[in-house]
Design an enzyme around this catalytic site. Structure first.
Site, PDB file in Angstrom:
ATOM      1  N   ASP A  12       0.852  -1.302   0.253  1.00 31.02           N
ATOM      2  CA  ASP A  12       0.078  -0.005  -0.097  1.00 31.02           C
ATOM      3  C   ASP A  12       0.805   0.883  -0.271  1.00 31.02           C
ATOM      4  O   ASP A  12       1.291   1.427   1.310  1.00 31.02           O
ATOM      5  CB  ASP A  12      -0.812   0.220   1.318  1.00 31.02           C
TER       6      ASP A  12
ATOM      7  N   LYS B 116      -7.042   3.585  -3.386  1.00 33.57           N
ATOM      8  CA  LYS B 116      -7.344   3.321  -1.990  1.00 33.57           C
ATOM      9  C   LYS B 116      -6.787   4.687  -1.479  1.00 33.57           C
ATOM     10  O   LYS B 116      -6.265   5.803  -1.725  1.00 33.57           O
ATOM     11  CB  LYS B 116      -6.209   2.860  -1.422  1.00 33.57           C
TER      12      LYS B 116
ATOM     13  N   LYS C 184      -9.651   0.728  -2.476  1.00 35.76           N
ATOM     14  CA  LYS C 184      -9.559   0.386  -0.740  1.00 35.76           C
ATOM     15  C   LYS C 184     -10.722   1.547  -0.714  1.00 35.76           C
ATOM     16  O   LYS C 184      -9.803   2.011  -0.756  1.00 35.76           O
ATOM     17  CB  LYS C 184      -8.530  -0.089  -0.682  1.00 35.76           C
TER      18      LYS C 184
HETATM   19  O1  G3H Z   1      -4.712   2.087   5.689  1.00 31.49           O
HETATM   20  C1  G3H Z   1      -5.614   2.499   6.968  1.00 31.49           C
HETATM   21  C2  G3H Z   1      -6.083   3.306   7.396  1.00 31.49           C
HETATM   22  O2  G3H Z   1      -5.347   3.161   8.678  1.00 31.49           O
HETATM   23  C3  G3H Z   1      -7.083   2.802   8.637  1.00 31.49           C
HETATM   24  O3  G3H Z   1      -7.305   3.851   9.833  1.00 31.49           O
HETATM   25  P1  G3H Z   1      -8.500   3.239  10.670  1.00 31.49           P
HETATM   26  O4  G3H Z   1      -7.570   3.522  11.660  1.00 31.49           O
HETATM   27  O5  G3H Z   1      -9.012   5.141  10.329  1.00 31.49           O
HETATM   28  O6  G3H Z   1      -8.914   2.489  10.047  1.00 31.49           O
END
Ligand code: G3H
Length: 321
Positions: free
Chosen positions: A139, A199, A228
Site C-alpha cells: 500500500d 485506495k 480500497k
Molecule cells: O490504511 C488504513 C488506515 O490506516 C486505517 O485507518 P483507521 O485507523 O481510521 O481505520
C-alpha cells in the site's frame, strides 16, 4: 445476486476530458491511453455484495507506537476473524510473517507512509524489503505534492517503480487532500502504472474514506481494478456503504467491530440518546386577581376611562404587596 454501479453521462464526459489532459501531460496519444479504459463504453459496472465482510478487511495497525505485542494481537485477531490480511508498517512485516505462519491471512505493507513525499528510490527500497520479508501486497502513498504540481511523469514513474517490484500494489491517493479532478487524474495515472488498486486514505490525514470518492474512483478504474476504502471506517453500515459504491477492500483498525456488527445486527442499532424534556417557556403572563379586575371595571364605568382603570389597577397591585 449481481450488484451494479451505474455510470452517468456527466461523470463519463468528465473522465474522458481528464484522459485527454493526462495524455497531454504525459506526451501520449489520447487513443493509446483510452485503450486502458474500455469500461467507459459500458452503462454500469459490476460491484460486490456487502456480505461476509471479514473477507474484505485489511486489519490494520500503522501507529508509530505499535509494539510487537500490538502486532501479535493484530495477527491473532486476523486469524480468529478470518480477515483477508493484516496491514502493517514495513519494519513489522517479518514478525507478522512469524505470527501468521500456517494461516492464509495475507500481509500488506505500507510504503512511503504516511506522507508519500519520500524519493522514489526510498519507496522502492522499502518495497523490496517488505516483499523479501513476506509481504504480498504493498500500500504505497502517492506523491501528493508532485500530483498538484501536475508533474504527472514523476507520479506515474513513482507508482510504476513500485508495481515493477512484483507485488499487488494499492495506490493511496489521500483523497482528503485532493479535489474531484485530482482524484480522477491520480486514478488514471494508477491505471496507466498498472497498479491493482486505488485506495482512498492513510487514516493519518485530514479526512478518511467517503462513499462519493469510492464511486468516482471505481468509475475511473473499471472492473479490472479494485478500490480500497480506508480511514475512519468504524462500523458495519459505513463499510457496507463503501462496498455498495464499488469498494472491494476495507482498510480499518476497527475490523473486529465491523464484523461483530455484521454478525450481530442488534449491535448496529444507533444508540438511543434520551432526549431531555424541553423546559417549558415561561410564557404565562401574570394573572389579574378578581379584586384588581373589579376595581378597574368600576373606575372605567365611573368615567375614568381605560387609562384610569389601568393606573388604578396598578396602584392596587402595589398596595397589596
Ligand atoms: O490504511 C488504513 C488506515 O490506516 C486505517 O485507518 P483507521 O485507523 O481510521 O481505520
Amino acid at each position: 445476486m449481481t450488484n451494479y454501479l451505474a455510470f452517468d453521462q456527466k461523470t463519463k464526459n468528465l473522465i474522458h476530458s481528464r484522459i485527454t489532459f493526462v495524455a497531454k501531460q504525459l506526451g501520449l496519444q489520447k487513443e493509446d491511453v483510452l485503450k486502458h479504459f474500455g469500461h467507459l463504453n459500458k452503462d454500469k459496472l459490476k460491484i460486490s455484495e456487502p456480505t461476509h465482510l471479514e473477507r474484505f478487511i485489511d486489519h490494520t495497525n500503522l501507529h508509530s507506537h505499535a509494539t510487537s505485542k500490538d502486532i501479535k494481537h493484530l495477527c491473532g485477531e486476523a486469524i480468529d476473524f478470518n480477515f483477508y490480511s493484516v496491514c502493517v508498517n514495513s519494519s513489522r512485516v517479518p514478525e507478522a510473517v512469524d505470527n501468521l505462519r500456517g494461516t492464509d491471512v495475507k500481509i500488506a505493507s505500507v510504503v512511503g507512509f504516511f506522507l508519500g513525499a519520500t524519493s522514489t528510490s526510498a519507496k522502492v527500497n522499502e518495497t523490496e524489503f517488505a516483499i523479501n520479508s513476506g509481504a504480498t501486497e504493498i500500500d504505497m502513498v502517492i506523491n501528493v505534492g508532485k500530483l498538484k504540481d501536475l508533474d504527472y511523469k514523476y507520479v506515474l514513474n513513482d507508482i510504476k517503480s513500485i508495481v515493477d517490484c512484483g507485488a499487488s500494489v494499492k495506490v493511496i491517493l489521500e483523497t482528503a487532500l485532493l479535489d474531484e479532478i485530482e482524484i480522477i487524474d491520480a486514478s488514471i495515472l494508477s491505471v496507466l502504472a498498472d497498479a491493482h488498486f486505488v485506495k482512498t486514505s492513510t487514516g493519518f490525514s485530514t479526512g478518511g474514506a467517503k462513499s462519493e470518492d469510492i464511486r468516482l474512483m471505481k468509475l475511473v478504474v473499471g472492473e479490472e481494478r479494485e478500490v480500497k476504502a480506508s480511514g475512519g471506517i468504524r462500523d458495519f453500515n459505513s463499510a457496507a456503504e463503501m462496498i455498495k459504491n464499488g469498494a472491494t477492500r476495507i482498510g480499518a483498525s476497527k475490523g473486529v467491530q465491523i464484523v461483530d456488527q455484521e454478525r450481530n445486527p442488534e449491535l448496529r442499532k444507533p444508540k438511543i440518546v434520551e432526549k431531555k424534556p424541553k423546559e417549558q417557556k415561561k410564557t404565562e403572563t401574570k394573572q389579574e386577581t378578581k379584586d384588581e379586575s373589579d376595581m378597574k371595571d368600576i373606575l372605567y364605568m365611573l368615567g375614568f376611562g381605560a387609562t384610569g382603570g389601568f393606573i388604578a389597577g396598578h396602584i392596587l397591585t402595589k398596595w397589596k404587596k
